[in-house]
Scaffold this motif. Structure first.
Motif, short mmCIF file in Angstrom:
data_model
loop_
_atom_site.label_atom_id
_atom_site.label_comp_id
_atom_site.label_asym_id
_atom_site.label_seq_id
_atom_site.Cartn_x
_atom_site.Cartn_y
_atom_site.Cartn_z
N ILE A 57 48.74 -22.17 46.35
CA ILE A 57 47.43 -22.57 46.32
C ILE A 57 46.97 -21.98 44.83
O ILE A 57 46.79 -20.65 44.50
CB ILE A 57 46.37 -21.92 47.31
N PRO A 58 46.62 -22.93 43.61
CA PRO A 58 46.29 -22.37 42.41
C PRO A 58 45.19 -21.47 42.18
O PRO A 58 45.18 -20.44 41.79
CB PRO A 58 46.20 -23.53 41.41
N VAL A 59 43.93 -21.83 42.97
CA VAL A 59 42.86 -21.33 42.73
C VAL A 59 42.10 -21.44 44.00
O VAL A 59 42.16 -22.67 44.74
CB VAL A 59 41.77 -21.80 41.42
N THR A 60 41.17 -20.36 44.27
CA THR A 60 40.18 -20.54 45.55
C THR A 60 38.66 -21.08 45.12
O THR A 60 38.14 -20.88 43.86
CB THR A 60 40.35 -19.19 46.16
N PHE A 61 38.15 -21.07 46.37
CA PHE A 61 36.59 -21.35 45.92
C PHE A 61 35.82 -20.18 45.31
O PHE A 61 34.69 -20.05 44.62
CB PHE A 61 35.81 -21.81 47.19
N ARG A 62 36.51 -18.96 45.54
CA ARG A 62 35.87 -17.79 44.96
C ARG A 62 35.85 -17.92 43.38
O ARG A 62 34.85 -17.55 42.76
CB ARG A 62 36.60 -16.40 45.61
N ASP A 101 46.88 -16.31 45.33
CA ASP A 101 47.27 -15.29 46.21
C ASP A 101 47.54 -14.08 45.56
O ASP A 101 47.41 -12.83 46.12
CB ASP A 101 48.46 -15.63 47.12
N ILE A 102 48.00 -14.05 44.26
CA ILE A 102 48.08 -12.95 43.43
C ILE A 102 47.17 -11.94 43.45
O ILE A 102 47.18 -10.75 43.66
CB ILE A 102 48.69 -13.28 42.12
N GLN A 103 46.03 -12.58 43.26
CA GLN A 103 44.65 -11.84 43.11
C GLN A 103 43.81 -11.69 44.31
O GLN A 103 43.26 -10.62 44.64
CB GLN A 103 43.65 -12.39 42.15
N GLU A 104 44.23 -12.68 45.42
CA GLU A 104 43.45 -12.46 46.56
C GLU A 104 44.13 -11.74 47.57
O GLU A 104 43.42 -10.75 48.25
CB GLU A 104 43.32 -13.84 47.11
N VAL A 105 45.29 -11.52 47.66
CA VAL A 105 46.19 -10.80 48.58
C VAL A 105 46.89 -9.80 48.05
O VAL A 105 47.96 -9.11 48.77
CB VAL A 105 46.94 -11.73 49.67
N ALA A 116 42.40 -6.22 47.67
CA ALA A 116 40.75 -6.36 47.75
C ALA A 116 39.81 -5.92 46.77
O ALA A 116 38.78 -6.55 46.44
CB ALA A 116 40.46 -5.70 49.07
N LEU A 117 40.38 -5.14 45.87
CA LEU A 117 39.30 -4.72 44.57
C LEU A 117 39.82 -5.78 43.46
O LEU A 117 38.88 -6.16 42.90
CB LEU A 117 39.96 -3.30 44.18
N ILE A 118 41.01 -5.92 43.12
CA ILE A 118 41.40 -6.80 42.14
C ILE A 118 40.67 -8.15 42.53
O ILE A 118 40.10 -8.88 41.44
CB ILE A 118 42.70 -7.17 42.31
N SER A 119 40.48 -8.76 43.72
CA SER A 119 39.82 -9.94 43.63
C SER A 119 38.28 -10.01 43.65
O SER A 119 37.63 -11.07 43.45
CB SER A 119 39.92 -10.63 45.34
N ARG A 120 37.66 -8.50 43.51
CA ARG A 120 36.17 -8.54 43.09
C ARG A 120 36.03 -8.82 41.90
O ARG A 120 34.87 -9.20 41.28
CB ARG A 120 35.86 -7.31 43.58
N PHE A 121 37.00 -8.64 40.81
CA PHE A 121 36.83 -8.87 39.51
C PHE A 121 36.89 -10.55 39.07
O PHE A 121 37.88 -10.97 39.42
CB PHE A 121 37.72 -8.28 38.68
N ASP A 122 35.87 -11.03 38.05
CA ASP A 122 35.81 -12.39 37.89
C ASP A 122 37.09 -12.78 36.67
O ASP A 122 37.43 -13.77 36.77
CB ASP A 122 34.52 -12.86 37.44
N LEU A 123 37.03 -11.68 36.00
CA LEU A 123 38.11 -11.80 34.84
C LEU A 123 38.89 -10.46 34.73
O LEU A 123 38.37 -9.45 34.75
CB LEU A 123 37.24 -12.02 33.54
N VAL A 124 40.31 -10.81 34.59
CA VAL A 124 41.09 -9.54 34.53
C VAL A 124 42.11 -9.92 33.51
O VAL A 124 42.37 -11.22 33.33
CB VAL A 124 41.85 -9.41 35.74
N PHE A 125 42.16 -9.09 32.50
CA PHE A 125 42.93 -9.20 31.38
C PHE A 125 44.02 -8.19 31.11
O PHE A 125 43.90 -7.03 31.52
CB PHE A 125 42.29 -9.21 29.97
N THR A 126 45.18 -8.45 30.56
CA THR A 126 46.34 -7.42 30.51
C THR A 126 46.61 -7.17 28.74
O THR A 126 46.54 -8.37 28.09
CB THR A 126 47.77 -8.01 31.06
#
Length: 700
Positions: free
Chosen positions: A562-567, A618-622, A460-470
């Motif tokens: 699903i590759p990308v969501t509307f978010r 789903d990796i970032q969303e769930v 839930a927190l990860i999905s709030r970030f627009d950009l995540v980098f490793t």
């Protein structure tokens, strides 16, 4: 020293006919046009008083209440071209530095009754309340009104009725009484300068100063130092608490409109935004932290987060968030913390958060009942409230407790949150971007485990970030040599210091293309710009089509992820808005879309791909890929199927064999073992004995 009756003193005439006419004729004319609805005060610079008459300026510092009466009476006497009497305040500010202090920096006893300036941060503020200045008491027997001026002390009632001369009873006639808006402010040493908890001083302000500042503002409050005796019940103590009656407020740091930028600086910033020294985003990102080698994309993302997009409000009252949130996940020693520090230094209205000490009230707000506001409930602003209009900077996000991280969700997504204050709901705006850094779950990335499974945070927190980098520390001979050269040359160049004696490459390593104060002002000006729309339907369709390419990359096969969501589409738009604002463009153009796609694409490559290299939203969303979810469901089912055959948990090797042979799945044994290990870590299963497992959770 001047006489007590301001009306009869020559000083009053001199102020009206000489000082005001010479220094403030135009300002008084403007005040007359706006008085009393739009403006009720004349602001006077103490240095102008000093230039006119040093003795009068010194008197103002030593006997402010008396001198203020002279200045205000002189203002009433000023000869105006229109028929109006200015019964306005005169507010004197801009005192010399030797009379300006942070709380705790001066001896209150030595400055009692004097006019001084207190500099600091507003940490608490009561609501603006009505204060009675002259109470009209109505005799309940004869209805005669008796007016009693009120001081700052106890409420004063008449001794007897002026009509029937009886001693009451009286009631306050509110319609005939005179009230003024008032507010109590707590001024505290800013946290970066505070020693320990930090010193504080309370200030009382009235009329047009009430409601002028908000929690988090950096201010200079000028006024008179007073003492209030402390009590315990009815017993008076020999201890006195200093406070300030504020007559003038200067806001040093608040929103971007108050940023002090010279015309020369504005010209330079305009040239930078126009590309005079290179592509604007590259120039800004190279100036963020030149000492840190590489990470070009991450630096660009941080610049865009500091600028961010614009909040969109719809006729229904709904709103889309404006701010771009960026998360850096990295191995130790990859400079992620230094990048966050630089963002905090160069961003506008940034607030840093200490992860280990952070609490939910510390991030949002807390209701407190103490001596402030006469024991009333007041709100203590947290990081998101203080950073409204700016950026919250968080290092070591993984050190923050899970409950506290959960408290970030509402202010990050809705850009507001509600808190309860003495039974009433209060809504706070948190229009702030978040830039954060953290470590993988085990402190360092495991090269043999998929990146999505190494997140230390809830999905839930990860999905709030627009950009995540490793950011990984992976040994590479050529890359390591370049980084080592950069570190050593940068350090050596900084020690030498003389640009003329350095090679060009060494200068470039540590000297940013844009100086820090100019970059900060550039970011601030860009942030305050209006939200840019698309330049045309073609540009809008360009972004749509690029997103649809990603969305349909697996031909909408329901068996594929699903590759990308509307978010993600909304996130793309926010980043495009930020880039257009950085370049001072009123519209989003094609090149903005292309640059943003490169940055967002890198982020997707870093955290959006499953173990087979496929994009999976789903990796970032769930928090799990589609394949992970399916595999874990199979493992859970296998444990349940085998449970009746074993009395003390199912052997883990038997689970692997059952899945691969009886259920006919070709999952790697290592992945199945990893899934069972995660069940144990997350409390969905227990280990009754070594290498045995019993599943407790629901089928995932």
């Amino acid at each position: 020293m001047a006489q007590t009756q301001a009306e009869d003193d020559p000083l009053t005439d001199r102020l009206a006919t000489e000082f005001y006419r010479r220094y403030y004729k135009d300002e008084i004319g403007q005040l007359a046009q706006k008085y009393p609805t739009e403006q009720r005060s004349l602001e006077v610079d103490w240095n102008d008083i000093y230039r006119s008459d040093p003795d009068v300026a010194d008197d103002y510092l030593m006997a402010p209440e008396q001198m203020r009466r002279y200045f205000e009476e002189a203002l009433r006497m000023f000869d105006l071209s229109i028929d109006i009497t200015l019964d306005a305040h005169v507010r004197v500010g801009n005192l010399p530095e030797e009379y300006t202090f942070y709380p705790g920096e001066f001896s209150p006893s030595e400055h009692l009754g004097a006019y001084r300036s207190i500099r600091g941060e507003i940490t608490k503020a009561t609501d603006v309340y009505p204060k009675i200045e002259e109470a009209a008491f109505e005799c309940e027997l004869c209805r005669t009104l008796t007016r009693v001026p009120q001081s700052d002390g106890n409420f004063q009632e008449p001794h007897e009725c002026q009509g029937c001369e009886r001693q009451g009873p009286f009631r306050v006639n509110f319609d005939q009484s005179e009230f003024v808006d008032a507010q109590k402010l707590r001024v505290k040493v800013p946290p970066e300068l505070a020693d320990g908890a930090g010193q504080k001083l309370d200030a009382f302000v009235e009329d047009d100063l009430a409601g002028k500042v908000t929690i988090g503002d950096r201010v200079v409050v000028s006024g008179t130092i007073h003492f209030e005796q402390e009590t315990s019940g009815k017993e008076k103590k020999p201890k006195f608490e200093p406070y300030l009656t504020g007559d003038h407020i200067e806001i040093e740091e608040t929103d971007q409109q108050d940023l002090d930028i010279t015309s020369r600086e504005r010209t330079r910033i305009r040239e930078l935004s126009d590309g005079a020294e290179g592509q604007p985003l590259e120039v800004a990102s190279e100036s963020l932290a030149p000492k840190i080698y590489g990470y070009e994309i991450e630096k660009k993302a941080l610049i865009l987060a500091l600028v961010s997009g614009g909040q969109i409000k719809y006729p229904t009252g709904d709103a889309d968030r404006a701010d771009v949130h960026v998360l850096l996940l990295g191995d130790p020693g990859t400079a992620k913390s230094k990048l966050i520090d630089r963002a905090q230094q160069l961003g506008w209205r940034t607030v840093g958060v200490s992860s280990k000490r952070a609490t939910i009230p510390g991030l949002t707000a807390a209701a407190e009942q103490d001596d402030f506001g006469d024991g009333e409930w007041v709100m203590k602003a947290g990081a998101f409230v203080k950073a409204n209009g700016g950026t919250v900077c968080i290092d070591e996000l993984d050190d923050m407790s899970p409950d506290t991280r959960a408290g970030m969700l509402e202010p990050m997504s809705k850009q507001r949150f509600s808190a309860n204050l003495a039974g009433e709901s209060v809504t706070f705006q948190t229009e702030a971007s978040v830039v954060a850094a953290g470590n993988p779950r085990d402190g360092r990335f495991n090269p043999y485990e998929p990146v999505p499974e190494q997140f230390a945070f809830d999905s839930a927190l990860i999905s709030r970030f627009d950009l995540v980098f490793t950011m990984r520390d992976e040994p590479d001979e050529e890359e390591d040599r370049d980084i080592a050269d950069h570190i050593l040359a940068s350090r050596d160049a900084a020690k030498r210091g003389d640009w003329d004696d350095l090679e060009d490459d060494d200068v470039d390593r540590i000297k940013p293309p844009v100086e820090g104060d100019i970059l900060q002002k550039w970011i601030a000006l860009a942030r305050q710009r209006a939200t840019p729309p698309f330049a045309s339907k073609d540009v809008r369709h360009q972004l749509r089509d690029k997103w649809l390419e990603l969305r349909g990359m697996y031909n909408y096969d329901e068996n594929e992820p699903i590759p990308v969501t509307f978010r993600s589409l909304e996130g793309l738009t926010r980043v495009c808005e930020a880039l257009a604002k950085l370049e001072f463009y009123d519209e989003i153009h094609e090149r903005h879309v292309n640059q943003v796609l490169e940055i967002v694409g890198r982020s997707m490559d870093d955290i959006g791909k499953n173990e087979d290299g496929e994009l999976d939203a789903d990796i970032q969303e769930v928090g799990q890929s589609k394949d992970q979810r399916s595999r874990r469901k199979t493992v859970a089912q296998a444990i349940n199927d085998l449970e009746e055959e074993y009395s003390n948990g199912v052997p883990r090797d038997s689970v692997v064999e059952y899945v691969r042979e009886d259920l006919d799945h070709d999952y790697a044994a290592s992945k199945l073992q990893s899934d069972m290990e995660k069940f144990l870590q997350e409390g969905e299963a227990i280990e009754p004995q070594t290498d045995h497992i019993r599943y407790l959770g629901r089928l995932v």
